[in-house]
Design a protein around this motif. Structure first.
Motif, mmCIF file in Angstrom:
data_model
loop_
_atom_site.group_PDB
_atom_site.id
_atom_site.type_symbol
_atom_site.label_atom_id
_atom_site.label_comp_id
_atom_site.label_asym_id
_atom_site.label_seq_id
_atom_site.Cartn_x
_atom_site.Cartn_y
_atom_site.Cartn_z
ATOM 1 N N MET A 1 -7.127 -1.977 7.517
ATOM 2 C CA MET A 1 -6.056 -2.343 8.443
ATOM 3 C C MET A 1 -6.523 -3.509 9.322
ATOM 4 O O MET A 1 -7.670 -3.546 9.775
ATOM 5 N N PHE A 2 -5.629 -4.470 9.536
ATOM 6 C CA PHE A 2 -5.956 -5.634 10.341
ATOM 7 C C PHE A 2 -5.457 -5.447 11.766
ATOM 8 O O PHE A 2 -4.263 -5.267 12.007
ATOM 9 N N VAL A 3 -6.410 -5.475 12.717
ATOM 10 C CA VAL A 3 -6.069 -5.395 14.136
ATOM 11 C C VAL A 3 -6.398 -6.755 14.740
ATOM 12 O O VAL A 3 -7.568 -7.120 14.884
ATOM 13 N N LYS A 4 -5.357 -7.521 15.060
ATOM 14 C CA LYS A 4 -5.560 -8.898 15.497
ATOM 15 C C LYS A 4 -6.467 -8.995 16.709
ATOM 16 O O LYS A 4 -7.304 -9.906 16.814
ATOM 17 N N SER A 5 -6.342 -8.077 17.632
ATOM 18 C CA SER A 5 -7.166 -8.132 18.840
ATOM 19 C C SER A 5 -8.651 -7.964 18.506
ATOM 20 O O SER A 5 -9.515 -8.575 19.143
ATOM 21 N N GLU A 6 -8.954 -7.151 17.494
ATOM 22 C CA GLU A 6 -10.337 -6.955 17.076
ATOM 23 C C GLU A 6 -10.887 -8.220 16.438
ATOM 24 O O GLU A 6 -12.046 -8.597 16.638
ATOM 25 N N TYR A 7 -10.036 -8.871 15.654
ATOM 26 C CA TYR A 7 -10.426 -10.149 15.040
ATOM 27 C C TYR A 7 -10.714 -11.181 16.130
ATOM 28 O O TYR A 7 -11.721 -11.896 16.085
ATOM 29 N N GLN A 8 -9.852 -11.251 17.123
ATOM 30 C CA GLN A 8 -10.011 -12.252 18.181
ATOM 31 C C GLN A 8 -11.297 -12.052 18.976
ATOM 32 O O GLN A 8 -11.881 -13.020 19.477
#
Length: 439
Positions: A1-8
């Motif tokens: 699952m992609f969590v944008k905040s984690e990527y950022q």
């Protein structure tokens, strides 16, 4: 699952990456188009605070300041699995050295010697499922990512999204640097008349339904052109090239008769033009897999009618092939030549070809004049690297024909190789073979 905040949270700048490098580090960079261009372009700016950092590369595409300028030789040493043109020219700076290898063992043997602290490469943007693609190469990249302490990738929208061992979940990456640059392109070399003759000789020996491995340059491009009339060809290759795209588009390649991975084209990396990159982008019929798998001779040999086509600098009268050096001067690398040549001969009805021009124009060391020299020689140039042993040679091809050395004695090899040498050198080669008692 992609969590944008984690990527950022993983996003950093190039200067942040440079501060993560320590003196004495071993840092592995992606191969060719998979290299982190933004980071490598700025690496030299950290030189004052660093000593004895090894940057391990393979076919780097940029003439980067960190190794191009000898003033940084105490800070950085480039160790390469395969020399690019820039490395060849700058070797005299004394901050570049070669890592002898067969491509399918490149990552595993290096990891036996030293595990890198940092891996740096590039990737496509994160998709909706949280995956990036390593794009143009899986030769050693995935192996290094699995072992390195720090994994840093440049996210670039121009990196093709490929399938296979290039897919990686963003959670496996420690830091991302957002970048936007074009993938390096190799100009397509148009075959000359010698190339076309060699291509014709090789194509005549390739049967419909064969699986092929090709490289780049005039001779491989000529072979690709000559194969356009063939049917039901397949691709299992170290390097995916523009010539292969042409063979797919004309219908010669459909992968229908492949023994392993039917309907799929298998490669360890891709390098070429934008046309090639557009073709492999989001194309499920192309899989970029680890070099440890793609180039394993025993995997290659599982393909029925496997054909390997490689080039060489010179071949001696017993069949030894020097394909990577001029005397002691390293100019490229062994790469997958031995892998694919041996693998093709393990294949049922497989064939391996070594192709070269019969002559080369060189500067005479005594007179300084440009003279013509035979590339089929009694003995290799002193210091020459044997890239493919005489035990592993099958067909040798020049513009004067193709000869099979499989199972032949040295006496027969001398006779056959002289027959495809340039006519003006045949008598001289015969006399030297007699004088040296080669046979």
């Amino acid at each position: 699952m992609f969590v944008k905040s984690e990527y950022q949270k993983k996003l950093v700048h190039v200067k942040d990456v440079l501060s993560m490098i320590n003196s004495g580090d071993h840092v592995v960079s992606g191969l060719a188009g998979a290299e982190p261009k933004a980071i490598l372009s700025e690496l030299h700016t950290a030189a004052d605070s660093l000593r004895d950092v090894s940057i391990i590369t393979c076919l780097p595409m940029g003439n980067y300041e960190f190794f191009g300028n000898p003033q940084y030789k105490d800070s950085f040493l480039m160790e390469g699995w395969f020399y690019s043109g820039f490395m060849r020219k700058l070797h005299a700076n004394k901050n570049i050295t070669f890592i002898p290898n067969h491509l399918h063992f490149a990552s595993t043997k290096r990891l036996d010697y030293k595990v890198p602290r940092i891996y740096m490469g590039n990737c496509s943007p994160v998709d909706a499922h949280g995956y990036v693609s390593l794009g143009l190469s899986a030769v050693y990249e995935k192996d290094m990512i699995e072992k390195a302490d720090l994994v840093i990738l440049e996210v670039n929208p121009n990196v093709p999204r490929t399938f296979g061992d290039t897919l990686l979940h963003y959670s496996k990456v420690d830091y991302f640097v957002e970048a936007d640059y074009q993938m390096p392109e190799l100009p397509v070399t148009e075959p000359n008349e010698k190339d076309k003759l060699i291509g014709k000789h090789i194509a005549e020996l390739i049967e419909d339904g064969s699986t092929i491995q090709l490289g780049i340059g005039g001779i491989p491009n000529a072979v690709a052109q000559a194969l356009k009339t063939k049917k039901n060809l397949g691709i299992h290759t170290e390097m995916f090239t523009d010539g292969m795209v042409d063979l797919v588009e004309c219908g010669a390649v459909n992968n229908s008769m492949k023994t392993i991975h039917p309907e799929k084209m298998i490669a360890a990396f891709a390098l070429g033009s934008k046309k090639l990159y557009d073709f492999i982008n989001d194309n499920p019929s192309v899989e970029i897999k680890k070099g440890t798998y793609v180039n394993d001779p025993y995997v290659i040999g599982q393909n029925h009618k496997m054909v390997s086509i490689n080039t060489s600098i010179e071949v001696d009268l017993t069949g030894q092939c020097c394909s990577e050096s001029i005397g002691v001067r390293q100019i490229s690398g062994t790469g997958g030549q031995a892998d694919t040549a041996i693998g093709a001969q393990l294949s049922e009805d497989g064939k391996s070809f070594i192709a070269l021009y019969s002559t080369a124009m060189i500067k005479d060391k005594t007179t300084g004049e440009i003279i013509e020299k035979s590339k089929i020689v009694p003995m290799l140039t002193p210091g020459a690297i044997v890239s493919l042993s005489r035990n592993d040679v099958d067909y040798v091809v020049t513009e004067y024909g193709a000869v099979s050395l499989r199972g032949t004695s040295v006496r027969e090899r001398v006779k056959r190789l002289i027959s495809i040498a340039h006519p003006k050198f045949r008598e001289e080669l015969q006399k030297e073979a007699d004088a040296l008692m080669i046979w």
